[in-house]
Design a protein around this motif. Structure first.
Motif, short mmCIF file in Angstrom:
data_model
loop_
_atom_site.label_atom_id
_atom_site.label_comp_id
_atom_site.label_asym_id
_atom_site.label_seq_id
_atom_site.Cartn_x
_atom_site.Cartn_y
_atom_site.Cartn_z
N GLY A 26 -6.80 1.05 -10.64
CA GLY A 26 -7.10 0.01 -9.66
C GLY A 26 -7.81 -1.18 -10.27
N ALA A 29 -5.45 -3.13 -12.54
CA ALA A 29 -4.52 -3.97 -11.78
C ALA A 29 -5.22 -5.23 -11.29
CB ALA A 29 -3.95 -3.17 -10.60
N ILE A 91 -7.19 -4.41 -2.66
CA ILE A 91 -6.85 -3.26 -3.49
C ILE A 91 -7.91 -2.19 -3.32
CG2 ILE A 91 -6.72 -2.43 -5.88
CD1 ILE A 91 -5.38 -5.05 -6.63
N GLY A 93 -8.61 2.30 -4.11
CA GLY A 93 -8.11 3.49 -4.78
C GLY A 93 -8.74 4.76 -4.30
N GLY A 119 -3.08 -3.12 -0.81
CA GLY A 119 -2.58 -2.30 -1.91
C GLY A 119 -3.38 -1.03 -2.09
N ARG A 120 -2.68 0.11 -2.09
CA ARG A 120 -3.32 1.41 -2.22
C ARG A 120 -2.91 2.04 -3.54
NH1 ARG A 120 -3.98 4.09 3.70
NH2 ARG A 120 -6.11 4.17 2.87
N MET A 121 -3.89 2.31 -4.41
CA MET A 121 -3.63 2.89 -5.72
C MET A 121 -4.08 4.35 -5.74
SD MET A 121 -2.61 2.07 -8.89
CE MET A 121 -1.62 3.56 -8.64
N SER A 172 -1.08 0.98 -12.57
CA SER A 172 -1.52 -0.42 -12.44
C SER A 172 -0.38 -1.40 -12.34
CB SER A 172 -2.40 -0.79 -13.62
OG SER A 172 -3.51 0.05 -13.74
N TYR A 174 2.73 -1.03 -11.52
CA TYR A 174 3.53 -0.92 -10.30
C TYR A 174 2.75 -1.44 -9.09
CZ TYR A 174 7.53 1.36 -12.37
OH TYR A 174 8.67 1.61 -13.09
N LEU A 175 1.44 -1.25 -9.08
CA LEU A 175 0.64 -1.80 -8.00
C LEU A 175 0.71 -3.33 -8.03
CD1 LEU A 175 -1.36 -1.54 -5.67
CD2 LEU A 175 -3.20 -1.48 -7.36
N ASP A 196 2.01 1.30 -1.05
CA ASP A 196 1.61 2.63 -1.48
C ASP A 196 2.07 2.81 -2.93
OD1 ASP A 196 1.28 5.35 -1.95
OD2 ASP A 196 2.59 6.03 -0.34
N ALA A 197 1.17 2.55 -3.88
CA ALA A 197 1.50 2.66 -5.30
C ALA A 197 0.96 3.98 -5.82
CB ALA A 197 0.91 1.48 -6.07
#
Length: 410
Positions: A26, A29, A91, A93, A119-121, A172, A174-175, A196-197
């Motif tokens: 997270g 990213a 973001i 995580g 964004g969810r890591m 990271s 892909y997020l 949802d990464a």
């Protein structure tokens, strides 16, 4: 060539990002978004993330600003939502359900700001039997088949590739791709969404080409016997006389011919196409590399198309002539570090700030983002300095409100 813009610092200048402090992919990213010019405000928790790293040395927090908010107080969630009102991207995580329990989940955030990209890591993702289970990079890449591919010995254990494949490549990056794609969609259609990464999803996606080769019969489902996994004698690493190593990637015929000529094994070169002779070819290559030092072999292959390079350590890499010429590593505030990447002709990213110290930017963010609640009594907590050590904490991962994707501590 496009002329760099005189004032814009990176292609994401003007994009506002709220990062709920976490560890691992997270923060990396968010660092990448910050490197590209986004205004990233990291919301630190009282006491810090528990990594046991001097925050002044944590490079994943460079180019960011930090505020400290205690989300477990009555005022904390409201303060974060005031930031969300003004943000483009958030973001987090945490484990699934934790952000919701803290009052900053996607439903309440999108209700406050319908254009927000949330964004969810995580390691396992928001759904599935393992979604709420603790984990580390090594477990995520293990179940996707990626770890099982890595290593030169088909009968030995896989080689652990640090935490680059899962955390940072499958996580990271892909997020970042996801939130930027969703941001483009939000700006086109006026509505944000949740990204949802999951590291397992990204890592599996990275193996797409290998799955294609497997289906076509060009890849065996075991490590150390294939073209790109150490099974090929002209795609691998070899020891030199001084204990160093050289990396060989002479896959194409013309590069292979150059490689064998410079190495001095042209007599055995035809073994390239005879799998039965690969052990003989490997032994010949290994024997030749042991006759000279790494520096000597580097000089032999310099400027050629043999696809051979010295294996450098982290401390040696910045001094490689090519990397030095490109300024792949730069110094900022006395600390040598990888430069922002990739590069842009008109809006080059820069290192504007060193690592954000917890809570150090509260007043500036309150003013710049017009969020006076940041400075109200009770909304924030005074930062607790992290111990100035360079090793990770051994505290157990996976606390109740900790990140889903567990690094050395949570």
């Amino acid at each position: 060539m496009t002329t760099p813009h005189p004032t814009r610092q990176g292609p994401l200048a003007g994009v506002r990002v709220v990062e709920l402090a976490g560890i691992g992919p997270g923060p990396f990213a968010a660092m990448l978004l910050a490197d590209l010019g986004a205004d990233v405000v990291r919301v630190d928790r009282p006491g810090g993330p528990g990594l046991g790293i001097d925050p002044a040395r944590d490079l994943t927090n460079r180019n960011k600003r930090s505020v400290v908010v205690d989300l477990k107080t009555a005022e904390g969630p409201a303060t974060v939502l005031d930031l969300v009102d003004r943000a483009d991207i958030l973001i987090e995580g945490y484990r699934p359900g934790v952000a919701e329990r803290l009052g900053v989940g996607p439903d309440v955030c999108l209700a406050r700001n319908p254009r927000l990209v949330y964004g969810r890591m995580t390691g396992w993702g928001q759904t599935g039997p393992l979604a709420t289970t603790a984990g580390h990079d090594i477990a995520y890449i293990a179940v996707t088949g990626a770890l099982g591919m890595i290593g030169p010995d088909p009968d030995g254990p896989p080689t652990v590739p640090a935490n680059l494949v899962g955390d940072y490549a499958g996580g990271s990056l892909y997020l970042v791709i996801g939130v930027l794609a969703a941001l483009q969609d939000a700006r086109t259609h006026g509505a944000g969404q949740v990204v949802d990464a999951a590291i397992v999803d990204g890592t599996a996606h990275l193996t797409t080409m290998i799955h294609g080769m497997l289906a076509a019969g060009g890849w065996q489902d075991r490590r150390g016997v294939n073209l790109l996994d150490g099974g090929c004698p002209f795609y691998g690493t070899y020891a030199t006389s001084d204990g160093g190593h050289m990396a060989v990637g002479a896959l194409e015929q013309q590069f292979y011919e150059e490689f064998t000529r410079l190495l001095g094994i042209e007599d055995i070169a035809p073994a390239r196409r005879d799998f039965a002779r690969w052990p003989e070819l490997r032994a010949a290559v290994a024997e030749r590399f042991l006759t000279r030092t790494r520096a000597e072999w580097t000089a032999v292959f310099a400027g050629t198309d043999a696809c051979v390079a010295p294996v450098l350590s982290l401390r040696e890499a910045p001094d490689h002539p090519h990397l030095a010429a490109r300024r792949t590593f730069v110094e900022h505030a006395g600390q040598l570090q990888p430069a922002p990447a990739p590069r842009f002709s008109a809006t080059p990213p820069t290192l504007r700030r060193g690592p954000a110290l917890p809570g150090a930017d509260t007043a500036d963010v309150a003013d710049d983002w017009a969020v006076p609640s940041l400075t109200k009594p009770g909304a924030t907590a005074a930062p607790t300095p992290a111990p100035a050590v360079s090793t990770a904490s051994t505290a157990p991962a996976g606390t109740a409100d900790g990140p889903t994707r567990q690094e050395p501590s949570a």
